[in-house]
Enzyme design. Structure first.
Site, PDB file in Angstrom:
ATOM      1  N   PHE A   1      -5.839  -0.225   5.502  1.00 41.52           N
ATOM      2  CA  PHE A   1      -4.563  -0.220   4.792  1.00 41.52           C
ATOM      3  C   PHE A   1      -4.286   1.137   4.144  1.00 41.52           C
ATOM      4  CE2 PHE A   1      -5.972  -4.796   4.177  1.00 41.52           C
ATOM      5  CZ  PHE A   1      -5.277  -5.244   5.295  1.00 41.52           C
TER       6      PHE A   1
ATOM      7  N   HIS B   1     -14.554  -0.933   3.024  1.00 42.46           N
ATOM      8  CA  HIS B   1     -14.553  -1.784   4.215  1.00 42.46           C
ATOM      9  C   HIS B   1     -14.100  -1.015   5.461  1.00 42.46           C
ATOM     10  CE1 HIS B   1     -14.396  -4.447   0.753  1.00 42.46           C
ATOM     11  NE2 HIS B   1     -14.897  -5.412   1.510  1.00 42.46           N
TER      12      HIS B   1
ATOM     13  N   ASP C   1     -13.754 -10.348   9.222  1.00 50.51           N
ATOM     14  CA  ASP C   1     -12.310 -10.088   9.135  1.00 50.51           C
ATOM     15  C   ASP C   1     -11.734  -9.676  10.484  1.00 50.51           C
ATOM     16  OD1 ASP C   1     -12.297 -10.748   6.524  1.00 50.51           O
ATOM     17  OD2 ASP C   1     -12.133  -8.718   5.738  1.00 50.51           O
TER      18      ASP C   1
ATOM     19  N   GLU D   1       0.812  -1.217   0.000  1.00 51.06           N
ATOM     20  CA  GLU D   1       0.000   0.000   0.000  1.00 51.06           C
ATOM     21  C   GLU D   1       0.847   1.271   0.000  1.00 51.06           C
ATOM     22  OE1 GLU D   1      -2.409  -3.378   1.413  1.00 51.06           O
ATOM     23  OE2 GLU D   1      -0.455  -2.568   2.009  1.00 51.06           O
TER      24      GLU D   1
END
Length: 299
Positions: free
Chosen positions: A146, A172, A180, A121
């Site tokens: 991220f 998300h 997750d 990232e």
């Protein structure tokens, strides 16, 4: 005029399908195939939605009804004009999550303008920064944890400090990642991003608003952090403006200011309170920075 990736997909599909329609040869099987692609292009949906004239009409009949209509000709004209102004400088970057972020749709349509940087990232952010200095408009996408978390230093120093034209589209966010777990939940991204210089911060509350925001931020000269959400609240023709909140109701008993997916919950609360004789207003604060001070003071 700037047209974002969503519109480019729509325009290209529609133009390609209509080109086939108008050179159509009478074959029943081909007609059904073309009709299905016509529906996927989004044009048929505009006519069929809420129109009793098209209910239960056989696909071929509907196909020719729409194609021969004056409305369809007008749409073709508009699409042709939009097609002339599509922004070829838009590029999309992903960090090996294109299946989840859905940037793979763009990748299939425009492979020469899609870049999968891999699970890196920080590299993705600096690559986008470099592209922007060459006249590109990079849209980079990954999970919020991220984007805002792992790549914070690169966003701060490589994008915001030099005020580069990079669009960070975070998916998300919050607790929406479900199974997750806590490692992928990002609650603090909005507060982190709004403190950065030159950064515009938007947190959409539904599908219609998301489509608007993805296009609208292409017109903003400078860095943008866009936190995405896809419930359904607004009609498809609802208008929005960066820096201006949207108010539901004129209640004077209280006000709830919400953003993102919490707007849906606030509207549910508004309905429940109304049953108890309590009338509140709900404000969808989709733009976190610059924030709408006037609507807050008025509330």
């Amino acid at each position: 005029m700037m047209i974002h990736a969503y519109n480019e997909l729509y325009v290209n599909d529609a133009m390609y399908t209509l080109a086939e329609v108008f050179s159509y040869t009478p074959d029943a099987r081909q007609a059904d195939v073309l009709f299905q692609r016509f529906v996927m292009s989004g044009i048929a949906y505009q006519f069929g939605k809420g129109n009793p004239r098209y209910v239960n009409m056989p696909s071929q009949a509907l196909f020719f009804e729409i194609v021969g209509s004056e409305e369809c000709k007008n749409i073709l004209y508009r699409l042709d004009n939009i097609n002339k102004y599509m922004n070829k400088n838009i590029v999309v970057l992903d960090a090996d999550l294109s299946g989840a972020t859905k940037t793979n749709i763009f990748a299939k349509k425009f492979p020469e303008r899609f870049f999968n940087i891999g699970i890196a990232e920080q590299d993705m952010v600096t690559t986008a920064a470099g592209m922007s200095t060459m006249g590109k408009i990079p849209y980079l996408s990954t999970f919020a944890v991220f984007a805002a978390g792992r790549a914070y230093d690169q966003i701060r120093n490589s994008i915001c400090y030099p005020n580069l034209n990079v669009k960070i589209c975070a998916t998300h966010a919050g607790i929406t990642v479900g199974e997750d777990g806590a490692t992928h939940q990002m609650l603090e991204d909005l507060s982190m991003m709004r403190t950065l210089p030159n950064m515009t911060v938007i947190s959409t509350s539904d599908d219609t608003q998301t489509k608007w925001a993805v296009e609208e931020i292409s017109k903003v000269k400078g860095p943008v952090y866009l936190r995405l959400a896809t419930p359904v609240i607004y009609g498809e023709n609802q208008k929005f403006e960066i820096g201006k909140g949207y108010q539901f109701g004129e209640g004077t008993d209280g006000a709830v200011i919400a953003t993102g997916v919490t707007v849906t919950e606030a509207l549910k609360a508004q309905e429940e309170l109304k049953k108890q004789g309590i009338d509140i207003r709900v404000i969808d604060m989709h733009t976190i920075k610059p924030i709408d001070k006037d609507i807050i003071i008025k509330a």
